[in-house]
Design a protein around this motif. Structure first.
Motif: not given
Length: 151
Positions: A47-53, A124-126, A129-133
């Motif tokens: 999620e932190q990587k999502h914030v950075i992105n 799409w990448s995010h 990730d949310e789906d995998l979580h």
């Protein structure tokens, strides 16, 4: 979608992702199960990587990430994580699933409105990730249900 609407949406996700980071970090610190603790810590890192992105995308567009996200979202994440830590692991997982499903719904909605690359691919990448979580939290919840039936 206007650029202003897009910036607003990106800031919404920016705030949501910051909240998720602090929620999962808070939950990880209190988790009694080592595996759950490790997963929550890893999810917080993602999620932190999502914030950075999202921050980079906002800046690329000449926008400043919302102060609401920077100031309020961490407080909300910590507060929600602390309150959920007073409950059961099942409740924590259910709440996390609900939050991840909301993020997925919102990401899907924005993806339908954005065709430009590289933003389209980033969203799409995010979403994935949310789906995998969500899948992991759901599987863990099913595991707890199976264990409860055996007891």
């Amino acid at each position: 979608m206007t650029e202003e609407d897009l910036i607003r949406s990106l800031n919404w996700f920016y705030s949501l992702e910051i909240e998720q980071v602090d929620l999962y970090k808070t939950q990880a610190r209190a988790a009694g199960d080592l595996y759950l603790q490790q997963v929550l810590t890893r999810v917080a890192e993602i999620e932190q990587k999502h914030v950075i992105n999202l921050e980079a995308e906002l800046k690329r567009r000449g926008a400043t990430p919302t102060r609401l996200g920077t100031i309020i979202a961490p407080i909300l994440g910590i507060a929600a994580g602390t309150i959920l830590n007073w409950t059961s692991t099942r409740t924590i997982l259910w709440a996390n699933i609900t939050l991840e499903e909301k993020a997925m719904t919102d990401y899907k909605g924005l993806i339908l409105k954005v065709a430009e690359k590289p933003l389209f691919d980033l969203l799409w990448s995010h979403l994935i990730d949310e789906d995998l979580h969500t899948a992991w939290f759901s599987n863990k919840l099913k595991e707890l249900d199976r264990l409860a039936l055996r007891s």
